[in-house]
Design a protein around this motif. Structure first.
Motif, PDB file in Angstrom:
ATOM      1  N   PRO A 139       0.802  -1.232   0.000  1.00  0.00           N
ATOM      2  CA  PRO A 139       0.000   0.000   0.000  1.00  0.00           C
ATOM      3  C   PRO A 139       0.829   1.274   0.000  1.00  0.00           C
ATOM      4  O   PRO A 139       0.455   2.268  -0.626  1.00  0.00           O
ATOM      5  CB  PRO A 139      -0.828  -0.139   1.278  1.00  0.00           C
ATOM      6  N   ARG A 140       1.949   1.272   0.700  1.00  0.00           N
ATOM      7  CA  ARG A 140       2.785   2.471   0.778  1.00  0.00           C
ATOM      8  C   ARG A 140       3.326   2.845  -0.593  1.00  0.00           C
ATOM      9  O   ARG A 140       3.302   4.015  -0.993  1.00  0.00           O
ATOM     10  CB  ARG A 140       3.930   2.224   1.757  1.00  0.00           C
ATOM     11  N   GLY A 147      -0.916   3.255  -9.109  1.00  0.00           N
ATOM     12  CA  GLY A 147      -0.349   2.279  -8.198  1.00  0.00           C
ATOM     13  C   GLY A 147      -1.078   0.953  -8.271  1.00  0.00           C
ATOM     14  O   GLY A 147      -2.263   0.896  -8.597  1.00  0.00           O
ATOM     15  N   PHE A 148      -0.358  -0.132  -7.945  1.00  0.00           N
ATOM     16  CA  PHE A 148      -0.930  -1.477  -8.020  1.00  0.00           C
ATOM     17  C   PHE A 148      -0.570  -2.281  -6.786  1.00  0.00           C
ATOM     18  O   PHE A 148       0.568  -2.219  -6.299  1.00  0.00           O
ATOM     19  CB  PHE A 148      -0.386  -2.221  -9.246  1.00  0.00           C
ATOM     20  N   LEU A 149      -1.519  -3.062  -6.299  1.00  0.00           N
ATOM     21  CA  LEU A 149      -1.276  -4.061  -5.280  1.00  0.00           C
ATOM     22  C   LEU A 149      -1.166  -5.423  -5.948  1.00  0.00           C
ATOM     23  O   LEU A 149      -1.833  -5.695  -6.949  1.00  0.00           O
ATOM     24  CB  LEU A 149      -2.416  -4.096  -4.257  1.00  0.00           C
ATOM     25  N   ALA A 150      -0.329  -6.286  -5.384  1.00  0.00           N
ATOM     26  CA  ALA A 150      -0.146  -7.638  -5.911  1.00  0.00           C
ATOM     27  C   ALA A 150      -0.767  -8.628  -4.940  1.00  0.00           C
ATOM     28  O   ALA A 150      -0.290  -8.795  -3.818  1.00  0.00           O
ATOM     29  CB  ALA A 150       1.337  -7.937  -6.098  1.00  0.00           C
ATOM     30  N   ALA A 151      -1.842  -9.283  -5.359  1.00  0.00           N
ATOM     31  CA  ALA A 151      -2.522 -10.237  -4.477  1.00  0.00           C
ATOM     32  C   ALA A 151      -1.908 -11.622  -4.532  1.00  0.00           C
ATOM     33  O   ALA A 151      -2.239 -12.480  -3.704  1.00  0.00           O
ATOM     34  CB  ALA A 151      -4.008 -10.324  -4.841  1.00  0.00           C
ATOM     35  N   ILE A 192      -5.953  -3.568   0.609  1.00  0.00           N
ATOM     36  CA  ILE A 192      -6.847  -2.638  -0.094  1.00  0.00           C
ATOM     37  C   ILE A 192      -7.355  -1.579   0.882  1.00  0.00           C
ATOM     38  O   ILE A 192      -7.379  -0.384   0.553  1.00  0.00           O
ATOM     39  CB  ILE A 192      -8.008  -3.405  -0.751  1.00  0.00           C
ATOM     40  N   ARG A 193      -7.749  -1.995   2.068  1.00  0.00           N
ATOM     41  CA  ARG A 193      -8.226  -1.042   3.074  1.00  0.00           C
ATOM     42  C   ARG A 193      -7.126  -0.046   3.437  1.00  0.00           C
ATOM     43  O   ARG A 193      -7.379   1.161   3.562  1.00  0.00           O
ATOM     44  CB  ARG A 193      -8.684  -1.794   4.325  1.00  0.00           C
ATOM     45  N   GLN A 194      -5.916  -0.539   3.613  1.00  0.00           N
ATOM     46  CA  GLN A 194      -4.802   0.346   3.950  1.00  0.00           C
ATOM     47  C   GLN A 194      -4.537   1.352   2.835  1.00  0.00           C
ATOM     48  O   GLN A 194      -4.302   2.538   3.098  1.00  0.00           O
ATOM     49  CB  GLN A 194      -3.541  -0.478   4.214  1.00  0.00           C
ATOM     50  N   VAL A 222     -12.820  -2.471  -6.763  1.00  0.00           N
ATOM     51  CA  VAL A 222     -11.704  -1.538  -6.901  1.00  0.00           C
ATOM     52  C   VAL A 222     -11.707  -1.029  -8.339  1.00  0.00           C
ATOM     53  O   VAL A 222     -12.367  -1.604  -9.216  1.00  0.00           O
ATOM     54  CB  VAL A 222     -10.367  -2.220  -6.561  1.00  0.00           C
ATOM     55  N   PRO A 223     -10.993   0.055  -8.636  1.00  0.00           N
ATOM     56  CA  PRO A 223     -11.053   0.621  -9.995  1.00  0.00           C
ATOM     57  C   PRO A 223     -10.552  -0.310 -11.100  1.00  0.00           C
ATOM     58  O   PRO A 223     -11.133  -0.356 -12.180  1.00  0.00           O
ATOM     59  CB  PRO A 223     -10.170   1.871  -9.887  1.00  0.00           C
TER      60      PRO A 223
END
Length: 354
Positions: A27-28, A40-44, A56-58, A125-126
């Protein structure tokens, strides 16, 4: 949630922080990139569905900008168990050296895919992207109804066609230069070494599909981003370039290795996970790469304790040091400063061409 309809609506600049599974994308980092005008992207991948949800919440606590989440597709049960057993025997010395047991190769092959999809449909999410395959049309239609923009990673024109047919909104065209795993839909050992370079692949994909393109593979400078945009991409995804940022969750040893002259080159290897992935050539790759079978994610589970033990001991020679071909161009900048630098380089390249 209002749907975003094209790539340009997700960020001020056509710069995407590529999702890097294993902890680097967090998230940072995603918030810092989004705050600077990128996506930005998160990797699940390799996370539980609950861990994905908490990230996602963070991220939502840190930014109101659009972002993406990447999912790994479930893998078919076609791996030869005997080949995995033989490889495990070969790695017994590694386990003894690092004083750890090898992992259970049958720890799961679906990466919690269905649970993650359910969460993302319930709390959209978008953007959601997919790696190692293409979802069924019904899944992509469900995301469309939820207002989520879908992207499928492709490594060939045929995979791009499959993504278009299934109803994806866009494709992430991944060239062979990319660090980490090749996101091919089918893992065929007979095609090892047959990857396509990014610029050629963009052109080939544009010839067969009408979908927007995110270009990925070895991109480290603004002028390279300008080049892929000129070739027909709508945005550029950078992974290795963001890996060394202080916001990245990559281990310090990994960050240091990217610009260490000891690691002179990268190589596509199955040594760590059983699937072709590009990393800095270290002892583990040299000693085991030629013997590693096609066996993802079985080999990932098998070697994970060794990789973790090596990291704990400060030994990068048995770590998976994923890196794109441009790794020596990495710059130790904050994520926001890197986005600003890339944008300045893009403007300079455009002025030089004018």
């Amino acid at each position: 949630m209002s749907a975003l309809t094209d790539l340009s609506s997700f960020s001020t600049y056509p710069i995407v922080q590529a999702p890097m599974a294993g902890g680097a994308s967090n998230p940072r980092l995603a918030a810092a990139v989004a705050g600077a005008g990128g996506l930005g992207f998160l990797a699940a991948g390799y996370k539980t569905s609950e861990a994905m949800y908490q990230e996602i919440r963070q991220l939502r606590d840190h930014t109101s900008q659009p972002f993406g989440v990447n999912l790994f597709m479930p893998q078919p049960g076609t791996v030869d168990p005997s080949a995995v057993e033989v490889y495990a025997e070969q790695l017994s010395g590694e386990a003894a050296w690092y004083a750890t047991a090898l992992g259970d190769p049958e720890a799961g092959s679906d990466d919690g895919y269905e649970a993650k999809v359910a969460i993302l449909l319930e709390d959209p999410v978008p953007m959601v992207s997919f790696t190692f395959g293409c979802p069924e049309r019904a899944v992509l239609e469900a995301f469309t109804k939820a207002g989520t923009y879908t992207v499928v990673t492709v490594t060939t024109p045929a995979e791009a066609l499959a993504a278009q047919w299934a109803g994806a909104d866009a494709v992430c065209v991944q060239g062979v230069e990319a660090g980490g795993h090749q996101g091919s839909h089918r893992d065929d050992p007979q095609l090892d070494g047959a990857g396509i370079g990014l610029l050629s692949l963009i052109t080939q994909v544009r010839e067969v599909v009408r979908l927007p393109i995110i270009a990925a593979g070895g991109l480290m400078r603004g002028e390279q981003i300008t080049a892929v945009l000129a070739a027909g991409a709508g945005a550029a995804a950078l992974g290795t370039a963001f890996l060394v940022c202080p916001e990245s969750g990559a281990p310090a040893l990994h960050k240091q290795a990217l610009t260490d002259p000891v690691y002179a080159r990268t190589e596509l290897t199955r040594a760590f996970t059983g699937r072709p992935a590009r990393g800095l050539v270290n002892r583990f790759i040299r000693e085991h790469g030629r013997y590693a079978p096609a066996g993802y994610p079985q080999l990932h589970h098998l070697t994970l304790p060794v990789r973790r033990a090596a990291a704990d001991l400060g030994d990068p020679q048995a770590m998976a040091l994923w890196a794109g071909q441009g790794h020596r161009l990495a710059r130790e900048l904050s994520a926001g400063a890197l986005v600003e630098t890339l944008v300045a380089e893009m403007h300079a390249a455009e002025e030089a061409r004018a």
